[in-house]
Design an enzyme around this catalytic site. Structure first.
Site, short mmCIF file in Angstrom:
data_model
loop_
_atom_site.label_atom_id
_atom_site.label_comp_id
_atom_site.label_asym_id
_atom_site.label_seq_id
_atom_site.Cartn_x
_atom_site.Cartn_y
_atom_site.Cartn_z
N GLY A 267 0.80 -1.21 0.00
CA GLY A 267 0.00 0.00 0.00
C GLY A 267 0.84 1.26 0.00
N ALA A 268 0.22 2.39 0.42
CA ALA A 268 0.86 3.71 0.34
C ALA A 268 1.36 3.91 -1.09
CB ALA A 268 1.97 3.85 1.36
N LEU A 269 0.47 3.73 -2.05
CA LEU A 269 0.84 3.61 -3.45
C LEU A 269 1.32 4.93 -4.04
CD1 LEU A 269 -2.09 1.35 -4.72
CD2 LEU A 269 0.11 0.66 -3.75
N ALA B 179 3.55 6.46 -7.91
CA ALA B 179 3.63 6.22 -9.35
C ALA B 179 4.42 4.96 -9.69
CB ALA B 179 4.25 7.43 -10.05
N GLY B 180 5.37 4.60 -8.84
CA GLY B 180 6.11 3.37 -9.08
C GLY B 180 5.21 2.15 -9.02
N HIS B 181 4.35 2.08 -8.01
CA HIS B 181 3.40 0.98 -7.92
C HIS B 181 2.45 0.96 -9.13
CE1 HIS B 181 4.17 1.63 -3.46
NE2 HIS B 181 4.48 0.37 -3.62
N GLY C 192 8.92 -4.68 -8.63
CA GLY C 192 9.83 -3.63 -9.07
C GLY C 192 11.29 -3.99 -8.86
N GLN D 38 15.24 -8.57 -3.45
CA GLN D 38 13.94 -9.20 -3.27
C GLN D 38 13.46 -9.86 -4.56
OE1 GLN D 38 10.40 -7.32 -1.13
NE2 GLN D 38 9.83 -6.96 -3.25
N SER E 35 7.64 4.46 -0.72
CA SER E 35 6.69 4.93 0.29
C SER E 35 7.42 5.57 1.46
CB SER E 35 5.84 3.76 0.79
OG SER E 35 5.11 3.19 -0.27
#
Length: 289
Positions: A35-37, A39-41, A151, A157, A190
């Site tokens: 969450g806390a979206l 533009a990258g998300h 991403g 990750q 975020s």
């Protein structure tokens, strides 16, 4: 025209919607987030939409990947704002479970991906990648998507998830998405909201520094010299350096001397905010100096 995505909070409801799409032969893309979206998300949603008929976005601040002194309680949360952004982005369904749904009473299983998780962020944040691997394995099994998008900003990750899927024979394609940056180069995150105005002005130097390392390596400079110079520059600017490293882009094994292909990865603290970033070697043309 925008359409608010369907929001579900249980695995049963998630599987019901996915099964209905499957019956008509449609494909599903999953975008896992906390969450806390930003533009990258949303760029991940766009990439998933280009590759699948339907996009499922998960929003879950995963307690299993936070250490005892990390920012789980204060991690930014804005579900209403996130849903408004996803309506514009064109996500079809949002899976927003609570902790009890993901980790019911008696839950005792942990997924650990060895080798890739012992160094870099894995050394700095013990058990972090166990929490990531566990929740991602659950999300992939709960949704059973055709593809899942992550991403490249969290590069370690991304490789951990690719290894997880390979080792456990999970039938899903893992797609890496390019890093989205502010105009001054700072990678969207975020956690950037934690930066003070003065820290925000300093933060782009991280990207500038590792880009310079990548450009130097592309010109034949040795890894060790380039890393030492980068650490000195970041220290002098007020960063507290966790690591600056030049690694094999597939295995994350340490590299030394001149290299032809590599990934430059860095993690630093600026004030109380932890920032991570990475760039490839050879670098994109825009980072050559």
């Amino acid at each position: 025209m925008t359409s608010t995505p369907i929001t579900v909070r249980t695995v049963r409801d998630l599987r019901g919607h996915v099964a209905a799409w499957r019956r008509t032969g449609e494909t599903i893309g999953l975008v896992p987030t906390m969450g806390a979206l930003h533009a990258g998300h949303l760029s991940l949603v766009a990439l998933a939409k280009s590759k699948a008929d339907h996009v499922v976005m998960s929003i879950f601040v995963n307690p299993a990947q936070f250490g005892p002194k990390e920012d789980f309680k204060t991690y930014p949360r804005d579900e209403a704002g996130d849903l408004a952004k996803l309506a514009k982005a064109g996500a079809d369904l949002v899976f927003a479970p609570d902790a009890a749904e993901m980790y019911p009473q008696g839950f005792s299983t942990r997924v650990k991906v060895g080798d890739l998780t012992e160094d870099l962020c894995g050394a700095a944040r013990p058990n972090h990648f166990d929490g990531v691997a566990t929740v991602v394995a659950k999300l992939l099994l709960q949704c059973a998507p055709d593809l899942a998008v992550f991403g490249e900003k969290d590069y370690q990750q991304l490789l951990v998830i690719k290894r997880l899927v390979r080792d456990l024979n999970i039938p899903v394609e893992i797609v890496g998405a390019p890093i989205v940056r502010e105009k001054d180069g700072l990678a969207l995150s975020s956690r950037n909201a934690y930066l003070s105005p003065a820290e925000r002005k300093t933060a782009p130097l991280l990207y500038q520094t590792i880009s310079a390392v990548a450009a130097d390596l592309a010109q034949g400079r040795g890894c060790d010299d380039a890393v030492v110079a980068a650490r000195f520059k970041l220290d002098a600017a007020g960063f507290r350096v966790n690591y600056v490293a030049v690694r094999d882009p597939e295995t994350l094994k340490p590299l030394s001397g001149p290299v032809k292909q590599a990934r430059v990865l860095a993690a630093v603290y600026l004030g109380k905010t932890r920032l991570i970033d990475n760039v490839p070697v050879p670098p994109p043309a825009s980072t050559n100096r």
